[in-house]
Scaffold this motif. Sequence first.
Motif, PDB file in Angstrom:
ATOM      1  N   VAL A 181       0.846  -1.191   0.000  1.00 54.88           N
ATOM      2  CA  VAL A 181       0.000   0.000   0.000  1.00 54.88           C
ATOM      3  C   VAL A 181       0.885   1.247   0.000  1.00 54.88           C
ATOM      4  CG1 VAL A 181      -1.910   1.206   1.115  1.00 54.88           C
ATOM      5  CG2 VAL A 181      -1.708  -1.290   1.352  1.00 54.88           C
ATOM      6  N   ASN A 182       0.670   2.103  -0.988  1.00 52.78           N
ATOM      7  CA  ASN A 182       1.472   3.309  -1.131  1.00 52.78           C
ATOM      8  C   ASN A 182       0.595   4.478  -1.587  1.00 52.78           C
ATOM      9  OD1 ASN A 182       4.361   2.221  -0.797  1.00 52.78           O
ATOM     10  ND2 ASN A 182       3.531   0.847  -2.358  1.00 52.78           N
ATOM     11  N   THR A 183       1.182   5.658  -1.610  1.00 51.90           N
ATOM     12  CA  THR A 183       0.443   6.844  -2.040  1.00 51.90           C
ATOM     13  C   THR A 183       1.180   7.572  -3.153  1.00 51.90           C
ATOM     14  OG1 THR A 183       1.510   8.312  -0.430  1.00 51.90           O
ATOM     15  CG2 THR A 183      -0.524   7.204   0.269  1.00 51.90           C
ATOM     16  N   VAL A 184       0.398   8.331  -3.913  1.00 52.07           N
ATOM     17  CA  VAL A 184       0.928   9.291  -4.883  1.00 52.07           C
ATOM     18  C   VAL A 184       0.372  10.655  -4.486  1.00 52.07           C
ATOM     19  CG1 VAL A 184       0.866  10.059  -7.277  1.00 52.07           C
ATOM     20  CG2 VAL A 184       1.179   7.651  -6.766  1.00 52.07           C
ATOM     21  N   SER A 185       1.237  11.656  -4.450  1.00 52.81           N
ATOM     22  CA  SER A 185       0.818  12.992  -4.019  1.00 52.81           C
ATOM     23  C   SER A 185       1.061  14.013  -5.133  1.00 52.81           C
ATOM     24  CB  SER A 185       1.582  13.416  -2.764  1.00 52.81           C
ATOM     25  OG  SER A 185       1.213  12.621  -1.664  1.00 52.81           O
ATOM     26  N   PRO A 186       0.008  14.323  -5.878  1.00 49.25           N
ATOM     27  CA  PRO A 186       0.138  15.337  -6.927  1.00 49.25           C
ATOM     28  C   PRO A 186      -0.004  16.746  -6.376  1.00 49.25           C
ATOM     29  CG  PRO A 186      -1.821  13.916  -7.239  1.00 49.25           C
ATOM     30  CD  PRO A 186      -1.312  13.717  -5.853  1.00 49.25           C
ATOM     31  N   ALA A 187       0.366  17.718  -7.222  1.00 53.75           N
ATOM     32  CA  ALA A 187       0.142  19.123  -6.902  1.00 53.75           C
ATOM     33  C   ALA A 187      -0.263  19.857  -8.170  1.00 53.75           C
ATOM     34  CB  ALA A 187       1.401  19.754  -6.319  1.00 53.75           C
ATOM     35  N   PHE A 188      -1.433  20.471  -8.146  1.00 54.71           N
ATOM     36  CA  PHE A 188      -1.925  21.346  -9.211  1.00 54.71           C
ATOM     37  C   PHE A 188      -1.772  20.708 -10.598  1.00 54.71           C
ATOM     38  CE2 PHE A 188      -1.886  25.750 -11.310  1.00 54.71           C
ATOM     39  CZ  PHE A 188      -3.266  25.808 -11.312  1.00 54.71           C
ATOM     40  N   ILE A 189      -2.545  19.657 -10.790  1.00 50.21           N
ATOM     41  CA  ILE A 189      -2.551  18.916 -12.053  1.00 50.21           C
ATOM     42  C   ILE A 189      -3.698  19.421 -12.932  1.00 50.21           C
ATOM     43  CG2 ILE A 189      -2.601  16.616 -13.079  1.00 50.21           C
ATOM     44  CD1 ILE A 189      -0.217  17.161 -11.165  1.00 50.21           C
ATOM     45  N   ALA A 190      -3.503  19.409 -14.227  1.00 48.20           N
ATOM     46  CA  ALA A 190      -4.546  19.821 -15.166  1.00 48.20           C
ATOM     47  C   ALA A 190      -5.642  18.760 -15.207  1.00 48.20           C
ATOM     48  CB  ALA A 190      -3.947  20.034 -16.554  1.00 48.20           C
ATOM     49  N   THR A 191      -6.707  18.989 -14.472  1.00 51.42           N
ATOM     50  CA  THR A 191      -7.851  18.085 -14.388  1.00 51.42           C
ATOM     51  C   THR A 191      -9.126  18.925 -14.407  1.00 51.42           C
ATOM     52  OG1 THR A 191      -7.988  18.177 -11.974  1.00 51.42           O
ATOM     53  CG2 THR A 191      -6.517  16.502 -12.924  1.00 51.42           C
ATOM     54  N   PRO A 192     -10.280  18.285 -14.595  1.00 48.34           N
ATOM     55  CA  PRO A 192     -11.526  19.053 -14.509  1.00 48.34           C
ATOM     56  C   PRO A 192     -11.681  19.794 -13.181  1.00 48.34           C
ATOM     57  CG  PRO A 192     -11.948  16.945 -15.555  1.00 48.34           C
ATOM     58  CD  PRO A 192     -10.513  16.905 -15.088  1.00 48.34           C
ATOM     59  N   MET A 193     -11.172  19.232 -12.083  1.00 47.32           N
ATOM     60  CA  MET A 193     -11.292  19.882 -10.779  1.00 47.32           C
ATOM     61  C   MET A 193     -10.493  21.190 -10.738  1.00 47.32           C
ATOM     62  SD  MET A 193     -10.777  18.254  -6.958  1.00 47.32           S
ATOM     63  CE  MET A 193      -8.998  18.206  -6.900  1.00 47.32           C
ATOM     64  N   THR A 194      -9.247  21.161 -11.209  1.00 44.86           N
ATOM     65  CA  THR A 194      -8.464  22.394 -11.172  1.00 44.86           C
ATOM     66  C   THR A 194      -8.895  23.366 -12.282  1.00 44.86           C
ATOM     67  OG1 THR A 194      -6.626  21.478 -12.484  1.00 44.86           O
ATOM     68  CG2 THR A 194      -6.495  21.274 -10.080  1.00 44.86           C
ATOM     69  N   ASP A 195      -9.451  22.830 -13.368  1.00 44.47           N
ATOM     70  CA  ASP A 195     -10.034  23.725 -14.381  1.00 44.47           C
ATOM     71  C   ASP A 195     -11.125  24.590 -13.745  1.00 44.47           C
ATOM     72  OD1 ASP A 195      -8.435  22.791 -16.420  1.00 44.47           O
ATOM     73  OD2 ASP A 195      -9.984  21.556 -17.354  1.00 44.47           O
ATOM     74  N   ALA A 196     -11.988  23.945 -12.956  1.00 47.72           N
ATOM     75  CA  ALA A 196     -13.078  24.673 -12.301  1.00 47.72           C
ATOM     76  C   ALA A 196     -12.522  25.710 -11.332  1.00 47.72           C
ATOM     77  CB  ALA A 196     -14.007  23.708 -11.573  1.00 47.72           C
ATOM     78  N   MET A 197     -11.474  25.334 -10.588  1.00 50.71           N
ATOM     79  CA  MET A 197     -10.841  26.270  -9.670  1.00 50.71           C
ATOM     80  C   MET A 197     -10.304  27.500 -10.414  1.00 50.71           C
ATOM     81  SD  MET A 197      -8.658  23.608  -7.326  1.00 50.71           S
ATOM     82  CE  MET A 197      -7.586  24.920  -6.710  1.00 50.71           C
ATOM     83  N   MET A 198      -9.689  27.268 -11.562  1.00 48.14           N
ATOM     84  CA  MET A 198      -9.086  28.374 -12.301  1.00 48.14           C
ATOM     85  C   MET A 198     -10.135  29.228 -13.012  1.00 48.14           C
ATOM     86  SD  MET A 198      -5.949  28.448 -11.527  1.00 48.14           S
ATOM     87  CE  MET A 198      -6.477  27.878  -9.890  1.00 48.14           C
TER      88      MET A 198
END
Length: 267
Positions: A181-198
């Motif tokens: 079990v491991n994790t991946v930690s992204p930051a400010f990726i171009a996705t629909p979620m950050t599109d909405a934020m921008m």
Amino acid sequence: MDLGIKGRIALISGADSGMGKETARLLLEAGVRVALTDKDGGTLDEAAADLKRLGDVVAVTGDVTKAADVAEIWRQVREQLGAPDIFVNAAGVTGATGDFLEVDDAGWLETLDINLMGAVRMCREAIPAMRKRGWGRIVLFSSEDAVQPYVDELAYCASKAGINSLAKGLSKAYGCDNVLVNTVSPAFIATPMTDAMMRKRAEEKGVSFDEAIESFLEEERPGMVLKRRGKAEEVAAAAVFLCSERASFINGAGIRVDSGSVFTVAS
């Protein structure tokens, strides 16, 4: 590179777009049979149709905040593909934002229910069959926010800190069964979620979408030295590596895909 997972079965939550969908794409290219799940009313069917040319894909709708839905998701996947060897938890929301004193209990509880408890419910279904077979990979999507909290996103930050703790605890509990079990930690990726934020930021500041991104990077994410949003496939590549036999000695760890956003060495 042969990832050693051809013929394995994977289930990915939050898979109708963005990082979840790109993780599915790369797993399919590695010869994995893939089940996608996301809430009803989104673009899950479109995602499945787009990916079908790459291999075996099924799509199952369900809400990770509802225990009955979670059980049904897993039942349908087992029936259609078999018991997953791999589970990737990409489902999540930004959730309640704003001044800490103005975010009520409902905002906190909804954010935690989706981001943290959703992962808990899905892992509870994933682990027993993996233990029985003596092989399993679980990758939980965390965030830079888990170790570098932002004052206007504290519910989200807390939920992702919980993900880190959950992953570490599960790795200790079930690593002896070869369930890693491991994790991946992204930051400010171009996705629909950050599109909405921008889009929201652009409207509030009276600037263009691109200018909103530029000012966000400058003012809110100065540690991102590449000065751009990440790509979903860049995060997916890290997640798929952790799903593979190439990562067979990595357990309870986290990979940051953040352009250097986190300033400290703390994990």
